[in-house]
Design an enzyme around this catalytic site. Structure first.
Site, PDB file in Angstrom:
ATOM      1  N   ASP A  71     -11.024   6.957   4.220  1.00  0.00           N
ATOM      2  CA  ASP A  71     -10.668   6.050   3.038  1.00  0.00           C
ATOM      3  C   ASP A  71     -11.443   4.761   3.047  1.00  0.00           C
ATOM      4  OD1 ASP A  71      -9.320   5.653   0.681  1.00  0.00           O
ATOM      5  OD2 ASP A  71      -7.669   5.151   1.400  1.00  0.00           O
ATOM      6  N   GLY A 131       1.000  -1.221  -0.069  1.00  0.00           N
ATOM      7  CA  GLY A 131       0.002   0.111  -0.094  1.00  0.00           C
ATOM      8  C   GLY A 131       0.987   1.014  -0.061  1.00  0.00           C
ATOM      9  N   VAL A 147       2.659  -5.435   3.397  1.00  0.00           N
ATOM     10  CA  VAL A 147       2.120  -5.990   4.395  1.00  0.00           C
ATOM     11  C   VAL A 147       2.686  -7.840   4.304  1.00  0.00           C
ATOM     12  CG1 VAL A 147      -0.310  -7.084   5.432  1.00  0.00           C
ATOM     13  CG2 VAL A 147      -0.130  -4.812   4.499  1.00  0.00           C
TER      14      VAL A 147
HETATM   15  O1  ACK Z   1      -6.420  -7.803  -1.039  1.00  0.00           O
HETATM   16  P1  ACK Z   1      -5.303  -8.311  -0.391  1.00  0.00           P
HETATM   17  O2  ACK Z   1      -4.643  -9.788  -0.154  1.00  0.00           O
HETATM   18  O3  ACK Z   1      -5.631  -8.000   1.098  1.00  0.00           O
HETATM   19  O4  ACK Z   1      -3.992  -7.183  -0.411  1.00  0.00           O
HETATM   20  C1  ACK Z   1      -3.938  -6.341   0.563  1.00  0.00           C
HETATM   21  C2  ACK Z   1      -2.561  -6.122   0.958  1.00  0.00           C
HETATM   22  O5  ACK Z   1      -2.465  -6.937   2.205  1.00  0.00           O
HETATM   23  C3  ACK Z   1      -2.130  -4.758   0.903  1.00  0.00           C
HETATM   24  O6  ACK Z   1      -3.087  -4.107   1.700  1.00  0.00           O
HETATM   25  C4  ACK Z   1      -3.509  -7.516   2.683  1.00  0.00           C
HETATM   26  N1  ACK Z   1      -3.754  -7.563   4.050  1.00  0.00           N
HETATM   27  C5  ACK Z   1      -3.899  -6.411   4.694  1.00  0.00           C
HETATM   28  N2  ACK Z   1      -4.300  -6.476   5.905  1.00  0.00           N
HETATM   29  C6  ACK Z   1      -4.450  -7.771   6.166  1.00  0.00           C
HETATM   30  C7  ACK Z   1      -4.793  -8.804   7.212  1.00  0.00           C
HETATM   31  N3  ACK Z   1      -4.966  -8.332   8.364  1.00  0.00           N
HETATM   32  N4  ACK Z   1      -5.076  -9.696   6.830  1.00  0.00           N
HETATM   33  C8  ACK Z   1      -4.793 -10.321   5.667  1.00  0.00           C
HETATM   34  N5  ACK Z   1      -4.374  -9.731   4.685  1.00  0.00           N
HETATM   35  C9  ACK Z   1      -4.237  -8.333   4.714  1.00  0.00           C
HETATM   36  C10 ACK Z   1      -4.648  -6.873   1.675  1.00  0.00           C
END
Ligand code: ACK
Length: 811
Positions: A625, A509, A514
């Site tokens: 957001d 992001g 992440v």
């Molecule tokens: O759609 P995604 O796989 O879900 O791609 C984004 C990516 O990280 C950047 O934000 C994933 N993400 C963010 N927080 C979490 C969380 N707590 N558990 C699993 N995936 C997450 C998000």
């Protein structure tokens, strides 16, 4: 006495030869008849034939309806204009094998009147819904003595033909019913017109009301919504013997019918087994521009323009005065007359419904170049086009005289080459030069300035942070709550994520990356590693962390702890196995996982989470957001709002504030926030409304496109709502299965539209939204949404991008 005995014998004989409803037969032989109350059923049990009363009428008609569909849907009626007013009617063969209906007095009220006779005539109801008279020993379709498909009413069934048998001169056309209760011919008829190049035309009386247009190999040129699809195939057959339109359903077990209703609308309906209802699949006429020849000669209709009628390039209103008051009746005329000998030329008009082709000439084997020279050679030729648009196009269609009934279709329209004088053509070229060169120069200069600005900014901020952290207005009122949140050791997090390996990375992001991790005890976590070059100080980071730590709600992603070591700043969240909502709703395959109850649960969960932020938590938080990619889904597909990087905390009594830095995402930002920097709980409500409509429709607001208009999703939803076609926006993946939830879906869309209203004061609070979602309280009528009109190019291009911090001049 003797007479009495004869009558008795006749009755016995008659009763024994009448069919009764229990007998599941599809054939009626000359010695048999059908009385009111008895029926015959097609072999596969699809259709049934007998006496019936349509709608609330008490009159009796011989008709055909779907056997398996409880609400009797009539597809054909024999005695449309001569109903019986008692239940004493009889349907039988006459001596020639023709089909006749007798009233109680034994008078013939209707006859199939076929002049073709066969040796052993039988009547048979086929599984296609066709009722035929044929020779018992000959089932060749070509040899039917008579068939109901040749005499349609308002219904056009798969397998039947709309058009002409050129050998016999038989025309099969549809006639609307007078009303739901009266099947006698109404005002509208739908024909394949053979004047010039064949086209499909709806007439009201003898006047043309709507022209679906010429068949271009894929669709009728005035029906852009008729696309190749997985449900049915349609085609237009043109041979020496026949000229007709027909369609076939891929899965023949799905009852499908096209009708023209009593208002002259051509509609395609499909039966949804699960919900036991008919669903409207396609409507041929969509808007004002479908009124035949609305803009008259050389006028073009564009429903997204105001006014809708414009003269084509090289033409001007015949009467500017009339045109100025939206009276198009005298149409447009050439600015410069054609000279014919002096090198006229053609202007290409892409994306059009081609003009009325009743005064046209065609050759399906010519190329477009041959077509052009053919048109040039004939001084009265006004335009040309391909007859078939498939591949690189083929065939030649030439128009003579005035061009009328042209409509603009951004998508699925076709190219038309319109003849104009050499001098107009030259003007057009210089106009293009005049417009294009300055545009190129301006764009180049702007690009230069942007690149320079970006470079300067990079130098200054070394990749500056794009996010704002939690900031309590007027200082941190929350006391020191750091101790409430566990601090993770950097090594623990590094081990958990295999040293922040690429394999463990979940995504990126604006803040950093992440990673998925697993703690020693087997607990799965998501580690948000803020990028090192963030300009945010330790104080703000701690502030953010402490604020989120205080939020506990089942619809907010849970923060488990943080880490601040060796210049690294990390946030540790509970791991969400189903990723973010956008990866489901905007993906045609993945979205199948989300049926309506799941989508509703997600909408409701997000509403609850947002209500908590706005009202129920100890702090009043504006997320700023909210969007599909900031909603994560847990094992049970329950939504959790995430990413509080841009959130702002307001005082308990405040509901919003002003900022000079607007952060958010295009497509989700309310007008007052994007334009004036005013954010409030109502700007979050707006984002929620956008998200709700995205979940219902499976379309992204910012990336939404539609063949008929340039609105974004909000505009489209508003348009369908005001056209009483609210459910048209429902994601096609779930559209067929929403019938039992129709009211809920309708309410959800209504609520979405209330949330995206232009003025914040008109939008409901999240408390009201939650109430509206869970109760049956009457919903107010939404007013026009904010940001729904035509999008500018830059907006569309950057639609999926996160909007970087924009400094705005304070007002
Ligand atoms: O759609 P995604 O796989 O879900 O791609 C984004 C990516 O990280 C950047 O934000 C994933 N993400 C963010 N927080 C979490 C969380 N707590 N558990 C699993 N995936 C997450 C998000």
């Amino acid at each position: 006495m003797e007479m009495c005995a004869n009558a008795f014998l006749f009755s016995i004989l008659f009763l024994s030869l009448s069919l009764n409803s229990a007998a599941n037969v599809d054939i009626l032989r000359p010695n048999q008849n059908i009385t009111d109350g008895s029926t015959i059923v097609s072999a596969g049990g699809h259709f049934e034939l007998g006496f019936i009363s349509p709608g609330s009428s008490t009159n009796r008609y011989v008709g055909i309806w779907y056997k398996k569909i409880p609400a009797k849907t009539i597809v054909w009626i024999a005695n449309k204009e001569t109903p019986l007013n008692t239940t004493s009617g009889i349907l039988k063969h006459n001596i020639n094998g023709n089909l006749i209906i007798l009233n109680g007095l034994g008078h013939v009220v209707w006859s199939s009147n076929s002049s073709t006779s066969v040796n052993n005539p039988v009547l048979q109801l086929l599984d296609s819904g066709n009722f035929v008279i044929r020779d018992e020993n000959d089932s060749d379709t070509e040899n039917y003595a008579w068939q109901s498909f040749d005499n349609p009413g308002n219904t056009f069934l798969p397998g039947s033909k709309l058009g002409w048998n050129l050998e016999t001169g038989l025309e099969r056309y549809l006639s609307s019913w007078k009303s739901e209760d009266d099947p006698s011919p109404g005002e509208y008829t739908y024909h394949v017109d053979r004047d010039g190049y064949p086209q499909l035309i709806m007439r009201k009386g003898s006047a043309i009301d709507f022209r679906a247009g010429t068949w271009n190999g894929v669709r009728f040129s005035g029906s852009p919504n008729l696309k190749p699809n997985r449900i049915y195939h349609s085609d237009f057959v043109s041979s020496n013997k026949e000229l007709y339109y027909h369609y076939e359903v891929v899965d023949a077990s799905i009852p499908t019918r096209k009708i023209i209703n009593s208002l002259g609308k051509s509609q395609t309906w499909m039966w949804i087994e699960q919900s036991q209802t008919w669903q409207l699949y396609l409507t041929a006429q969509k808007d004002e521009c479908d009124h035949y020849a609305l803009c008259r000669a050389y006028g073009s209709c564009n429903i997204n323009s105001s006014p809708a009628c414009e003269c084509l390039d090289g033409f001007e209103p015949k009467s500017q005065k009339e045109w100025d008051v939206a009276d198009w009746s005298s149409g447009c005329v050439r600015k410069v007359q054609l000279s014919c000998t002096d090198g006229d030329g053609f202007v290409k008009h892409p994306g059009l419904k081609s003009p009325d082709a009743r005064q046209s000439w065609f050759d399906r084997n010519m190329t477009l170049d041959e077509c052009k020279s053919m048109c040039l050679r004939n001084c009265s030729c006004t335009a040309y086009a391909n007859t078939d648009i498939r591949g690189s196009g083929s065939g030649c269609l030439l128009w003579f005289n005035e061009l009328i009934d042209i409509k603009e279709h951004k998508q699925n329209g076709q190219d038309l080459y319109i003849r104009i004088s050499a001098s107009e053509l030259a003007k057009g070229r210089s106009k293009v030069r005049f417009i294009i060169i300055p545009i190129i120069l301006t764009v180049t200069m702007m690009l230069g300035v942007c690149l320079w600005a970006i470079r300067m900014r990079w130098k200054k901020h070394a990749g500056g942070n794009r996010r704002l952290f939690f900031k309590t207005d007027g200082g941190n009122r929350n006391g020191d709550v750091d101790s409430e949140l566990p601090l993770f050791d950097l090594t623990t997090l590094a081990n958990a994520t295999n040293g922040f390996s690429t394999n463990s990375k979940l995504g990126e992001g604006g803040f950093g990356s992440v990673y998925k991790g697993m703690l020693h005890e087997g607990k799965e976590i998501a580690v948000k590693r803020l990028s090192k070059d963030s300009t945010q100080g330790l104080k703000e980071f701690k502030n953010e962390v402490s604020c989120i730590a205080q939020l506990q709600h089942r619809n907010l992603v849970k923060l488990l702890g943080c880490s601040m070591q060796k210049g690294e700043r990390m946030l540790v969240y509970e791991y969400m196995p189903n990723k973010s909502l956008d990866s489901f709703i905007f993906d045609k395959e993945q979205s199948k996982v989300l049926d309506w109850p799941k989508r509703y649960n997600i909408i409701y969960g997000i509403a609850r989470g947002l209500l908590y932020l706005h009202q129920d938590s100890r702090l009043r938080i504006i997320h700023r957001d909210l969007k599909a990619s900031n909603v994560l889904l847990d094992h049970g597909m329950n939504p959790k709002i995430s990413d509080f990087g841009t959130a702002r905390i307001c005082g308990e009594t405040e509901t919003g504030a002003n900022t000079t830095k607007v952060v958010g995402t295009y497509g989700y930002m309310s007008p007052e926030y994007a334009i004036d920097g005013k954010f409030s709980i109502k700007s979050d409500v707006y984002s929620f409304g956008v998200l709700l409509l995205e979940i219902v429709s499976g379309e992204s607001n910012a990336n939404f496109t539609h063949p008929d208009h340039n609105f974004n999703l909000l505009g489209h939803a508003w348009r369908t709502y005001t056209n009483y076609e609210t459910l048209d926006i429902v994601d096609e993946v779930i559209a067929k299965s929403i019938h039992e939830h129709q009211l809920e879906v309708f309410r959800a869309i209504n609520i979405g539209l209330l949330c995206v209203q232009q003025y914040p004061a008109d939008r409901p609070t999240m408390a009201s939204v939650v109430l509206m979602l869970t109760s049956k309280v009457p919903l107010p009528q939404p007013k026009q949404p904010g940001f729904f009109t035509e999008r500018k190019l830059h907006e569309r291009d950057s639609a999926t991008n996160y909007l970087t911090v924009t400094t705005m001049a304070p007002r």
